[in-house]
Structures are given as structure tokens and as C-alpha cells.
Enzyme design. Structure first.
Site, PDB file in Angstrom:
ATOM      1  N   GLY A  35       0.786  -1.372  -0.109  1.00 30.42           N
ATOM      2  CA  GLY A  35       0.029  -0.004   0.059  1.00 30.42           C
ATOM      3  C   GLY A  35       0.908   1.273   0.071  1.00 30.42           C
ATOM      4  O   GLY A  35       1.967   1.213   0.366  1.00 30.42           O
TER       5      GLY A  35
ATOM      6  N   TYR B 260      13.643  13.440   0.496  1.00 30.77           N
ATOM      7  CA  TYR B 260      12.423  14.418   0.186  1.00 30.77           C
ATOM      8  C   TYR B 260      12.887  15.686   0.261  1.00 30.77           C
ATOM      9  O   TYR B 260      11.890  16.592   0.038  1.00 30.77           O
ATOM     10  CB  TYR B 260      11.571  14.221   1.646  1.00 30.77           C
ATOM     11  CG  TYR B 260      10.833  12.774   1.680  1.00 30.77           C
ATOM     12  CD1 TYR B 260       9.951  12.637   0.465  1.00 30.77           C
ATOM     13  CD2 TYR B 260      11.046  11.723   2.522  1.00 30.77           C
ATOM     14  CE1 TYR B 260       9.157  11.534   0.619  1.00 30.77           C
ATOM     15  CE2 TYR B 260      10.271  10.736   2.241  1.00 30.77           C
ATOM     16  CZ  TYR B 260       9.404  10.497   1.335  1.00 30.77           C
ATOM     17  OH  TYR B 260       8.520   9.569   1.241  1.00 30.77           O
TER      18      TYR B 260
ATOM     19  N   GLY C 177       1.116   6.166   3.878  1.00 36.89           N
ATOM     20  CA  GLY C 177       0.018   6.663   4.885  1.00 36.89           C
ATOM     21  C   GLY C 177      -1.338   5.624   4.585  1.00 36.89           C
ATOM     22  O   GLY C 177      -2.289   5.873   5.284  1.00 36.89           O
TER      23      GLY C 177
ATOM     24  N   ASP D  85       5.779  -5.874   5.835  1.00 34.12           N
ATOM     25  CA  ASP D  85       5.443  -4.581   5.555  1.00 34.12           C
ATOM     26  C   ASP D  85       6.128  -3.991   4.286  1.00 34.12           C
ATOM     27  O   ASP D  85       7.221  -3.518   4.492  1.00 34.12           O
ATOM     28  CB  ASP D  85       5.584  -3.715   6.863  1.00 34.12           C
ATOM     29  CG  ASP D  85       5.350  -1.922   6.621  1.00 34.12           C
ATOM     30  OD1 ASP D  85       4.955  -1.767   5.713  1.00 34.12           O
ATOM     31  OD2 ASP D  85       5.682  -1.481   7.639  1.00 34.12           O
ATOM     32  N   ARG D  86       5.589  -4.054   3.283  1.00 37.22           N
ATOM     33  CA  ARG D  86       6.025  -3.701   2.081  1.00 37.22           C
ATOM     34  C   ARG D  86       6.916  -4.720   1.328  1.00 37.22           C
ATOM     35  O   ARG D  86       7.873  -5.407   1.900  1.00 37.22           O
ATOM     36  CB  ARG D  86       6.248  -2.214   1.785  1.00 37.22           C
ATOM     37  CG  ARG D  86       6.909  -1.898   0.302  1.00 37.22           C
ATOM     38  CD  ARG D  86       7.273  -0.490   0.146  1.00 37.22           C
ATOM     39  NE  ARG D  86       5.875   0.376   0.391  1.00 37.22           N
ATOM     40  CZ  ARG D  86       5.806   1.646   0.947  1.00 37.22           C
ATOM     41  NH1 ARG D  86       6.914   2.218   1.398  1.00 37.22           N
ATOM     42  NH2 ARG D  86       4.666   2.064   1.028  1.00 37.22           N
TER      43      ARG D  86
ATOM     44  N   GLU E 110       7.885  13.605   5.812  1.00 37.00           N
ATOM     45  CA  GLU E 110       6.964  13.395   5.130  1.00 37.00           C
ATOM     46  C   GLU E 110       6.039  14.393   4.785  1.00 37.00           C
ATOM     47  O   GLU E 110       5.270  14.531   3.902  1.00 37.00           O
ATOM     48  CB  GLU E 110       6.052  12.180   5.748  1.00 37.00           C
ATOM     49  CG  GLU E 110       6.709  10.863   5.610  1.00 37.00           C
ATOM     50  CD  GLU E 110       5.787   9.715   6.114  1.00 37.00           C
ATOM     51  OE1 GLU E 110       6.384   8.538   6.034  1.00 37.00           O
ATOM     52  OE2 GLU E 110       4.835  10.055   6.778  1.00 37.00           O
TER      53      GLU E 110
ATOM     54  N   THR F 261       0.647  -0.294  10.944  1.00 41.14           N
ATOM     55  CA  THR F 261      -0.360  -0.675  11.881  1.00 41.14           C
ATOM     56  C   THR F 261      -0.823  -1.833  11.526  1.00 41.14           C
ATOM     57  O   THR F 261      -1.110  -2.941  12.384  1.00 41.14           O
ATOM     58  CB  THR F 261      -1.519   0.439  11.752  1.00 41.14           C
ATOM     59  OG1 THR F 261      -0.942   1.513  12.078  1.00 41.14           O
ATOM     60  CG2 THR F 261      -2.469   0.257  12.735  1.00 41.14           C
TER      61      THR F 261
ATOM     62  N   GLY G  64      -1.820   2.562   5.953  1.00 41.41           N
ATOM     63  CA  GLY G  64      -1.724   1.780   7.437  1.00 41.41           C
ATOM     64  C   GLY G  64      -0.995   0.507   7.302  1.00 41.41           C
ATOM     65  O   GLY G  64      -1.520  -0.451   8.014  1.00 41.41           O
TER      66      GLY G  64
END
Length: 207
Positions: free
Chosen positions: A7, A43, A10, A78-79, A145, A15, A12
Site C-alpha cells: 500500500g 524528500y 500512509g 510490511d511492503r 513526510e 499498523t 496503514g
């Protein structure tokens, strides 16, 4: 068993990774975002630092996969390495942040790695609209971010949908998270569990 959470920034992922790891007894594997020494520079000046940042992430994600393969067990990640390449690197190239030469070099490097990879047993794609992403990014308050542009997030969203729905060959569960608050609302978390249970129950007993 290898479960992956995919995803946009941001959406989620972290979490949900934490919650599912606790619920099912899976081992969580988080990506080394804060350990990336190029992140804040990226960034501030995306064009200058894109290749450095993406090569570091590629190295870390490949190392994680090798460790997961060696250690075995049931892992929730996560990813994935696939998103890093086909969404984030592709977006930087498409938006002009990564030159054609650098993009070709990166993709040639990934091609050398890809033959040693296998898809996760299940990828859970957290689909969210831009305003949902922006609210979450603002709420968690990471300084680096706060300068992310809407166009950057939109480009990622478009590439996520294209990758997941048209190119990714693995098993996917897509969850629209726009109206969900699974961190604070048990009913929303249970709604997700009810979608996951039938897909993972055949692989191992649930806790």
C-alpha cells in the site's frame, strides 16, 4: 508462510502488520525506513537522491527475503521488494526524478536479483484515496513526510493499481481502507480478519 502488506505511504501498512502479527502469531518484518540514510535528503531533493535511496531499499528488502527464507516460519512483511521496484522506482522515473540511464541501471540490477525471488503466499493490498493518505501522513507527524506532494502520492496510487490489477501474478486480497479504522475499532479489524481467514486457513492453523 509469507504474508505481505502492500500500500501507499500512509495507507496503514505498519499498523495492520503489527495487529495481524499479534492476532495470528506471525513474525513481523518491517522495512528499514528510518534506517535509510538517504531518506531526509531524498524528500529535500528527490531528483538528486532517488537512485541512492532506491538502491538502499532494494538491498535491504533483498536481505530481508534471504533472512526470511533461511529462518523459515510464518512471517508478515510490511511492503515488498516488488512494490519498491514496480511502484516507487517506476514513479520516480515517470515523474522525471530518476533519469533514463539511472532507471535502466537499477532495473538491470533488479533483474539479477529477481530470479532468486518468489511471490509471497498472500499479498494484502490496502487501497486508499489521496485524502485518506494525507490525513494519516499528517497525523503521524514525520517531519520528512510533510513535504510530500499530492502529485507524488497520486502517481504512486495509479502505479499501485496498475501493478496489482494488471501485472502482479501472485495471490492478492484487496481491502479498501478509506472508511476503516482497524487500529481503534475492533469491528473494522474483525472485518479484515474475516476476509483473511479463508485465504490463510489452508496453509496453517490459526491461533
Amino acid at each position: 508462510m509469507h504474508i505481505a502488506i502492500a500500500g501507499n505511504i500512509g495507507s496503514g501498512k505498519t499498523t495492520l502488520t503489527t495487529l495481524l502479527a499479534k492476532y495470528y502469531g506471525w513474525t513481523p518484518k518491517f522495512e528499514a525506513v528510518m534506517q535509510n540514510p538517504y531518506l531526509e535528503d531524498y524528500y529535500r531533493d528527490i531528483t538528486r537522491w532517488s537512485l541512492n535511496l532506491e538502491v538502499f531499499f532494494l538491498k535491504e528488502r533483498f536481505r530481508d527475503l534471504l533472512e526470511m527464507e533461511r529462518e523459515g516460519g510464518d512471517v508478515i512483511q510490511d511492503r515488498t521488494i516488488y512494490e519498491g521496484v514496480h511502484v516507487f522506482v517506476a514513479n520516480n522515473h515517470r515523474q522525471g526524478n530518476l533519469s533514463g540511464r539511472d532507471y535502466e541501471t537499477f532495473m538491470n540490477l533488479f533483474a539479477q536479483i529477481e530470479g532468486q525471488l518468489r511471490y509471497p503466499d498472500l499479498m494484502i493490498y490496502l487501497r486508499a484515496d489521496i485524502m485518506h493518505l494525507v490525513r494519516n501522513i499528517q497525523k503521524r507527524g514525520r517531519n520528512y513526510e510533510q513535504s510530500i506532494q499530492i502529485e507524488y502520492l497520486q502517481g504512486l496510487n495509479e502505479l499501485y493499481d496498475d501493478f496489482i490489477f494488471h501485472h502482479y501474478k501472485g495471490r492478492v486480497l484487496t481491502i479498501d481502507v478509506n472508511d476503516l479504522d482497524y487500529e481503534h475499532n475492533p469491528a473494522d479489524f474483525q472485518h479484515i480478519i474475516e476476509q483473511i481467514d479463508p485465504l490463510v486457513g489452508g496453509f496453517f492453523p490459526l491461533v
